[in-house]
Structure formats: structure tokens, C-alpha cells
Design an enzyme around this catalytic site. Sequence first.
Site, PDB file in Angstrom:
ATOM      1  N   ARG A   1       0.841  -1.203   0.000  1.00  0.00           N
ATOM      2  CA  ARG A   1       0.000   0.000   0.000  1.00  0.00           C
ATOM      3  C   ARG A   1       0.878   1.255   0.000  1.00  0.00           C
ATOM      4  O   ARG A   1       0.521   2.270  -0.589  1.00  0.00           O
ATOM      5  CB  ARG A   1      -0.931  -0.024   1.210  1.00  0.00           C
ATOM      6  CG  ARG A   1      -1.912  -1.211   1.164  1.00  0.00           C
ATOM      7  CD  ARG A   1      -2.711  -1.299   2.439  1.00  0.00           C
ATOM      8  NE  ARG A   1      -3.664  -2.388   2.460  1.00  0.00           N
ATOM      9  CZ  ARG A   1      -3.454  -3.562   3.060  1.00  0.00           C
ATOM     10  NH1 ARG A   1      -2.302  -3.820   3.648  1.00  0.00           N
ATOM     11  NH2 ARG A   1      -4.402  -4.476   3.076  1.00  0.00           N
TER      12      ARG A   1
ATOM     13  N   ARG B   1     -11.265  -9.182   8.801  1.00  0.00           N
ATOM     14  CA  ARG B   1     -10.595 -10.420   8.333  1.00  0.00           C
ATOM     15  C   ARG B   1     -10.243 -11.304   9.534  1.00  0.00           C
ATOM     16  O   ARG B   1     -10.388 -12.530   9.467  1.00  0.00           O
ATOM     17  CB  ARG B   1      -9.331 -10.063   7.535  1.00  0.00           C
ATOM     18  CG  ARG B   1      -9.675  -9.476   6.182  1.00  0.00           C
ATOM     19  CD  ARG B   1      -8.464  -9.051   5.361  1.00  0.00           C
ATOM     20  NE  ARG B   1      -8.935  -8.588   4.060  1.00  0.00           N
ATOM     21  CZ  ARG B   1      -8.371  -7.640   3.332  1.00  0.00           C
ATOM     22  NH1 ARG B   1      -7.280  -7.042   3.749  1.00  0.00           N
ATOM     23  NH2 ARG B   1      -8.884  -7.296   2.171  1.00  0.00           N
TER      24      ARG B   1
ATOM     25  N   HIS C   1      -2.521   0.349   8.336  1.00  0.00           N
ATOM     26  CA  HIS C   1      -3.275  -0.548   7.449  1.00  0.00           C
ATOM     27  C   HIS C   1      -2.290  -0.954   6.356  1.00  0.00           C
ATOM     28  O   HIS C   1      -2.166  -0.307   5.332  1.00  0.00           O
ATOM     29  CB  HIS C   1      -4.490   0.182   6.863  1.00  0.00           C
ATOM     30  CG  HIS C   1      -5.195  -0.590   5.788  1.00  0.00           C
ATOM     31  ND1 HIS C   1      -5.713  -1.846   5.986  1.00  0.00           N
ATOM     32  CD2 HIS C   1      -5.453  -0.284   4.492  1.00  0.00           C
ATOM     33  CE1 HIS C   1      -6.265  -2.277   4.870  1.00  0.00           C
ATOM     34  NE2 HIS C   1      -6.117  -1.351   3.945  1.00  0.00           N
TER      35      HIS C   1
ATOM     36  N   ASP D   1      -9.002  -5.123   8.241  1.00  0.00           N
ATOM     37  CA  ASP D   1      -8.111  -6.151   8.779  1.00  0.00           C
ATOM     38  C   ASP D   1      -8.760  -6.829   9.991  1.00  0.00           C
ATOM     39  O   ASP D   1      -8.635  -8.038  10.183  1.00  0.00           O
ATOM     40  CB  ASP D   1      -6.768  -5.511   9.161  1.00  0.00           C
ATOM     41  CG  ASP D   1      -6.336  -4.507   8.110  1.00  0.00           C
ATOM     42  OD1 ASP D   1      -5.622  -4.878   7.186  1.00  0.00           O
ATOM     43  OD2 ASP D   1      -6.781  -3.340   8.186  1.00  0.00           O
TER      44      ASP D   1
END
Length: 305
Positions: A92, A155, A179, A152
Site C-alpha cells: 500500500r 478479516r 493498514h 483487517d
Amino acid sequence: MTNETSIKKVAVVGAGAVGSTIAYALLIKNLVAEIFLIDVNVDKEHGEVLDLGDAISFTETGNIVNGTYADARTADIVILTAGVAQKPGETRLDLVTKNKAITTSIITEIGGFKPNAIVLVVSNPVDIITYLVQELSGLSHAQVFGTGTCLDTARLRTNLGHRFSIDAKQIEGFVMGEHGDGEQVAWSTVSVAGKPISEMLSTEEMATITDEVKNEVYEIIKEKGATFYGIGMVVTDIVEAILLDQNKVLPISYRLENYNGVDAVCMGAPAVVGAVGVVKPWPVELTQTEKDLFINSAETIKKYL
Ligand code: NAD
């Protein structure tokens, strides 16, 4: 608690995979009166609005329209999803230069927000872009925050729900930090239907799950090119917390001040989210090892600010 959903307008900037899925999830949840979809790619924007518009007769949302930056100035919530997304193998943080430039041009073109507007940042790297928007928007820090480690954390809940055959909604706890690759599962905050996770998993199992949660993004991007359904629900959950003034504790990216050793950076950590945006930080006591990881994660982000 207030309920003023019938008068609320949301602008989604970026009609790509993430922006259009967010618009779809918002439609299904019947949360807002009107959605503006805004993209530099006018064909893409128009096609998405036509397609999403076909869902209107099944929802309470009055309208979804092709929006302009002038419309964003009238929105109660502005959701930023514009920019480039990760390609296979990219982190990212690799997106930072392009997405900083794109976000700066968008905030400049919008040119100002409603005084009580909330700006929710989704574009990656979300922690750095959130900080940038806080600097540029003219709004208070409470009004500008990012999705942080909400995805996250979702998840993690799915992962543990499968592992223990328990409803994922009954998994409590947070992924915290950047993140991105610097994130960690803050295991000391995790419990399963009231049972501390330390009674259920070994240290080795925790390390394996942390890797699975962290690396899921790479697996999805390798296999289908983009991630959008999970973030669609994450954003809808945050919008609901704002519009229904729910005071929901969510691991958003917000400006941390002396929080577990971290200062002056936006990063995923639990906060109470309501109508004003960030109502207050939610203090969780990390172990020393978790604190060290959290501080390291902040140091990585600071290099890009
Ligand atoms: P995408 O390429 O499908 O869509 C991006 C869209 O932004 C495109 O339609 C593009 O035309 C538009 N755009 C570019 N510049 C613009 C501008 N100046 N004004 C308006 N629109 C502009 O990408 P995507 O898969 O939708 O991902 C969007 C972003 O969301 C990426 O940065 C991605 O990394 C991020 N993302 C974040 C999370 C999270 O948890 N925060 C999850 C998934 C994706």
C-alpha cells in the site's frame, strides 16, 4: 441517539471497484437519501450510476446520481476512494506519491465542505492520506478519519469465526497500527464470546493467524485483481455509526495523541464513532511487545508524512 437518515447525502469520490461497491452496499442498507458518485472517468461514472440506479426501486434511497465537486460541498459524508489501487506484488505504501497528488487535487477542487461534514478516507495508504486530508480540508481532526484497520479486523473476525465455528460477530478485538505490512493483531484485546483468546490459541497459532490476516490482501489481489466487498461493508458500518450516532468502537485511522506511546500520526486504533465523527479515543492497554510494534508502525508512517 438521533436518527436523521432521511435527509442525509453522501458523496463517493472514485467510482472504481471500491467506490461503486460502497455505493451498492449503502443502497442495500437503506442508510441515505441521496448518493453522488464522482469520478474523473466520466464514462465509468455514468455506467456505474446507470447500473446502480437499476437497484433504486428496491431500496429506501431516493436517488443515486452523477455528482460534481460542487455536490461534494453539500454532502453530509464525503467518502474518498479515488486513486490508484495495488497491483500484484505492490504494498500500500507503494501508492503514496500518486495518491497524495490525486487526493490533493480532489480536496482543492472540492474547495470546502459543509461545516459538520465527515470526510471518510478509504484510498491507500489510508493512514497517510487521512493525515493529508486533515491538513488540507479545513475540518477538525474529529471530522476526518480513515477506515484504518477496520477491514483487517473484519478479516481477523472471519478467520477466528471459521476456526472456532463461532459467529464472527462474537469475536471481539482489534487489528491495530498501519493498514499495511506494519499492522498487528493486538491479541491482548481479543476474546471469543467472552473467553480470552490466550486460553484458546498458542503463541505459534497467533503468529500464523496474524500472517494470514496481513497477507490476505496479497492473495485476493493476485487471484482476482482487487478487493472491494469487504471494504464496502466496512464503510457502510462506519456510515451507519455516524448517521445513527451509535457510539460504536471501531479501529479507524485517526489522529493519535499520546496513545500507547504514539503521537501526531493517523493510524488504526479503536475509537468511539458517532455523529460528530471521532467522539473519543477508546483506550486499550497494550502489552509491552504490542506497544513496541505499535510505535514501530507509527515510525514507518511518519517517514511518509
Ligand atoms: P480503481 O482503480 O478500481 O478505482 C479508482 C478510481 O479512482 C478510478 O475509477 C479512477 O478513475 C478514479 N480517480 C482517479 N483520479 C481521480 C480524481 N482525481 N477524481 C475522481 N476520481 C479519480 O481502484 P479501487 O480498487 O476502487 O481502489 C481505490 C482505492 O481504495 C485504492 O487506493 C485502494 O488501495 C483503496 N482500498 C482501500 C481499502 C481500505 O481498507 N482502506 C480497501 C480496498 C482498497
